[in-house]
Write an enzyme that holds these catalytic residues in place. Structure first.
Site, mmCIF file in Angstrom:
data_model
loop_
_atom_site.group_PDB
_atom_site.id
_atom_site.type_symbol
_atom_site.label_atom_id
_atom_site.label_comp_id
_atom_site.label_asym_id
_atom_site.label_seq_id
_atom_site.Cartn_x
_atom_site.Cartn_y
_atom_site.Cartn_z
ATOM 1 N N ASN A 204 41.997 -6.209 -7.124
ATOM 2 C CA ASN A 204 42.848 -5.187 -6.506
ATOM 3 C C ASN A 204 42.093 -3.866 -6.618
ATOM 4 O O ASN A 204 42.052 -3.262 -7.686
ATOM 5 C CB ASN A 204 44.196 -5.108 -7.244
ATOM 6 C CG ASN A 204 45.046 -3.949 -6.757
ATOM 7 O OD1 ASN A 204 44.772 -3.363 -5.706
ATOM 8 N ND2 ASN A 204 46.082 -3.610 -7.524
ATOM 9 N N TRP A 205 41.509 -3.468 -5.500
ATOM 10 C CA TRP A 205 40.696 -2.239 -5.529
ATOM 11 C C TRP A 205 41.566 -0.989 -5.650
ATOM 12 O O TRP A 205 41.044 0.101 -5.881
ATOM 13 C CB TRP A 205 39.850 -2.139 -4.256
ATOM 14 C CG TRP A 205 38.746 -3.135 -4.141
ATOM 15 C CD1 TRP A 205 38.440 -4.146 -5.007
ATOM 16 C CD2 TRP A 205 37.772 -3.213 -3.083
ATOM 17 N NE1 TRP A 205 37.343 -4.838 -4.558
ATOM 18 C CE2 TRP A 205 36.913 -4.291 -3.381
ATOM 19 C CE3 TRP A 205 37.549 -2.467 -1.910
ATOM 20 C CZ2 TRP A 205 35.843 -4.636 -2.548
ATOM 21 C CZ3 TRP A 205 36.499 -2.821 -1.079
ATOM 22 C CH2 TRP A 205 35.651 -3.891 -1.397
ATOM 23 N N LYS A 206 42.844 -1.100 -5.423
ATOM 24 C CA LYS A 206 43.752 0.063 -5.370
ATOM 25 C C LYS A 206 43.195 1.091 -4.381
ATOM 26 O O LYS A 206 42.544 0.711 -3.411
ATOM 27 C CB LYS A 206 43.952 0.648 -6.767
ATOM 28 C CG LYS A 206 44.281 -0.404 -7.811
ATOM 29 C CD LYS A 206 44.820 0.192 -9.075
ATOM 30 C CE LYS A 206 44.906 -0.897 -10.123
ATOM 31 N NZ LYS A 206 45.826 -0.559 -11.193
ATOM 32 N N HIS B 101 53.615 -4.685 -6.318
ATOM 33 C CA HIS B 101 52.802 -4.198 -7.442
ATOM 34 C C HIS B 101 53.605 -3.148 -8.203
ATOM 35 O O HIS B 101 54.360 -2.372 -7.607
ATOM 36 C CB HIS B 101 51.487 -3.609 -6.919
ATOM 37 C CG HIS B 101 50.500 -3.347 -8.011
ATOM 38 N ND1 HIS B 101 50.565 -2.227 -8.789
ATOM 39 C CD2 HIS B 101 49.455 -4.082 -8.479
ATOM 40 C CE1 HIS B 101 49.585 -2.279 -9.694
ATOM 41 N NE2 HIS B 101 48.900 -3.396 -9.521
ATOM 42 N N GLU C 6 52.809 -0.380 -9.284
ATOM 43 C CA GLU C 6 52.595 1.000 -8.806
ATOM 44 C C GLU C 6 53.451 1.261 -7.560
ATOM 45 O O GLU C 6 53.859 2.398 -7.313
ATOM 46 C CB GLU C 6 51.097 1.219 -8.541
ATOM 47 C CG GLU C 6 50.332 1.311 -9.863
ATOM 48 C CD GLU C 6 48.875 0.896 -9.803
ATOM 49 O OE1 GLU C 6 48.308 0.802 -8.701
ATOM 50 O OE2 GLU C 6 48.298 0.669 -10.892
ATOM 51 N N GLU D 207 52.169 -9.122 -14.446
ATOM 52 C CA GLU D 207 51.412 -7.928 -14.814
ATOM 53 C C GLU D 207 52.290 -7.019 -15.674
ATOM 54 O O GLU D 207 53.064 -6.207 -15.133
ATOM 55 C CB GLU D 207 50.988 -7.168 -13.553
ATOM 56 C CG GLU D 207 50.068 -7.954 -12.649
ATOM 57 C CD GLU D 207 49.162 -7.024 -11.859
ATOM 58 O OE1 GLU D 207 47.952 -7.237 -11.907
ATOM 59 O OE2 GLU D 207 49.672 -6.080 -11.218
ATOM 60 N N GLY E 20 45.704 -0.870 -16.267
ATOM 61 C CA GLY E 20 44.858 0.317 -16.255
ATOM 62 C C GLY E 20 44.847 1.071 -17.576
ATOM 63 O O GLY E 20 44.342 2.189 -17.649
ATOM 64 N N SER F 108 44.398 -5.145 -17.326
ATOM 65 C CA SER F 108 43.186 -4.917 -18.127
ATOM 66 C C SER F 108 42.413 -6.202 -18.426
ATOM 67 O O SER F 108 41.780 -6.321 -19.469
ATOM 68 C CB SER F 108 43.516 -4.158 -19.417
ATOM 69 O OG SER F 108 44.048 -2.871 -19.088
ATOM 70 N N GLY G 36 42.232 -5.226 -11.622
ATOM 71 C CA GLY G 36 42.094 -3.889 -11.057
ATOM 72 C C GLY G 36 40.719 -3.320 -11.343
ATOM 73 O O GLY G 36 39.731 -3.632 -10.673
ATOM 74 N N GLY G 37 40.629 -2.490 -12.381
ATOM 75 C CA GLY G 37 39.397 -1.767 -12.677
ATOM 76 C C GLY G 37 38.136 -2.616 -12.673
ATOM 77 O O GLY G 37 37.110 -2.231 -12.096
HETATM 78 C C1 PEP Z 1 46.247 -4.188 -11.230
HETATM 79 O O1 PEP Z 1 46.237 -3.108 -10.702
HETATM 80 O O2 PEP Z 1 46.813 -5.130 -10.669
HETATM 81 C C2 PEP Z 1 45.581 -4.359 -12.530
HETATM 82 C C3 PEP Z 1 45.762 -5.453 -13.196
HETATM 83 O O3 PEP Z 1 44.792 -3.297 -12.964
HETATM 84 P P1 PEP Z 1 43.823 -3.269 -14.241
HETATM 85 O O4 PEP Z 1 43.057 -4.577 -14.238
HETATM 86 O O5 PEP Z 1 42.934 -2.105 -14.026
HETATM 87 O O6 PEP Z 1 44.676 -3.152 -15.442
#
Ligand code: PEP
Length: 249
Positions: free
Chosen positions: A10-12, A95, A97, A166, A172, A211, A232-233
């Site tokens: 997930n590049w966001k 999500h 967010e 999640e 994040g 994470s 994500g990251g």
């Molecule tokens: C996400 O945004 O779905 C996510 C899991 O982010 P991160 O891996 O950065 O925690």
């Protein structure tokens, strides 16, 4: 049953034409013939670019959201039919967010799930509790409520969706759920799916997200009910994402 794990990035709201090109080229070069399914969920303006970049590779294209509407006066939205025109295979739905910053309700998430399924886009439906909900002992109630909202999508089998657990406090933040914490919630979700659709529950992929990185992926992915990851990251760094892919077998 042959259920491949799914590793979805997930590049966001990150990327640029130049950065996307070097990231996807590095992924395509390093991914080989992965044991798992792989996807990148990219910002909408880059769908065409990344569609071309992943063509002929094992990497599938994903979107980060989808409208619940078919078409019309919905400024800023993208319909599932539009996503399909760009070869989109997956769309993240609900999500945290989006739930947090855009007020998305369980009902809206269910409508988006239905819209995606109608057009052959596989929704990756996110569920997860906040820190306050966890500390208040409400994790089970929250994730079950969020999953219940999408379990009965008219005319579609629940086996067509992917679920992503999640925990909001792990997204994040660098705080990962321990493999045991994650497995405990995945097992709850599996049981709920089993209750709703016993023939299909074992085949539904439940991803972990929060994470996940190159160092902790193998342990998380070794849990019996963790069928992949939503990343994500770490999905923005080719070597890290490739290591996570390699850990998913
Ligand atoms: C996400 O945004 O779905 C996510 C899991 O982010 P991160 O891996 O950065 O925690």
């Amino acid at each position: 049953m042959n259920k491949k794990k799914l590793i979805a990035g997930n590049w966001k709201m990150n990327g640029s034409l130049a950065a996307n090109e070097s990231l996807v080229k590095a992924l395509a070069q390093g991914v080989g013939a992965p044991a798992c399914d792989v996807a990148v969920c990219v910002p909408a303006p880059y769908l065409a670019q990344v569609q071309a970049l992943v063509s002929g590779t094992p990497i599938a294209l994903g979107a980060q959201d989808v409208s619940q509407h078919e078409q019309g006066a919905y400024t800023g939205e993208q319909s599932a039919a539009m996503l399909r025109e760009f070869g989109v295979r997956y769309a993240i739905v609900g999500h945290s967010e989006r739930r947090q910053y855009h007020g998305e309700s369980d009902e809206l998430v269910a409508a988006k799930t239905a819209a995606a399924l109608k057009h052959g886009v596989t929704p990756i439906v996110c569920v997860g509790e906040t820190l306050a909900e966890r500390e208040g002992g409400h994790t089970e109630e929250v994730v079950k409520r969020q999953l219940a909202a999408v379990i009965h999508v008219n005319g579609h089998c629940i086996s067509e969706i992917v679920v992503a657990y999640e925990p909001v406090w792990a997204i994040g933040t660098g705080k990962t759920a321990t493999p045991e914490q994650a497995q405990a919630v995945h097992a709850l979700l599996r049981a709920q799916l089993h209750h709703a659709a016993s023939d299909h529950a074992a085949g539904i992929r439940i991803l972990y997200g929060g994470s996940m990185n190159a160092a902790n992926a193998a342990q998380l992915l070794a849990q019996p009910d963790i069928d992949g990851g939503l990343i994500g990251g770490a999905s923005l760094k080719a070597p890290d994402f490739l290591q996570i892919i390699a850990a998913a077998r």
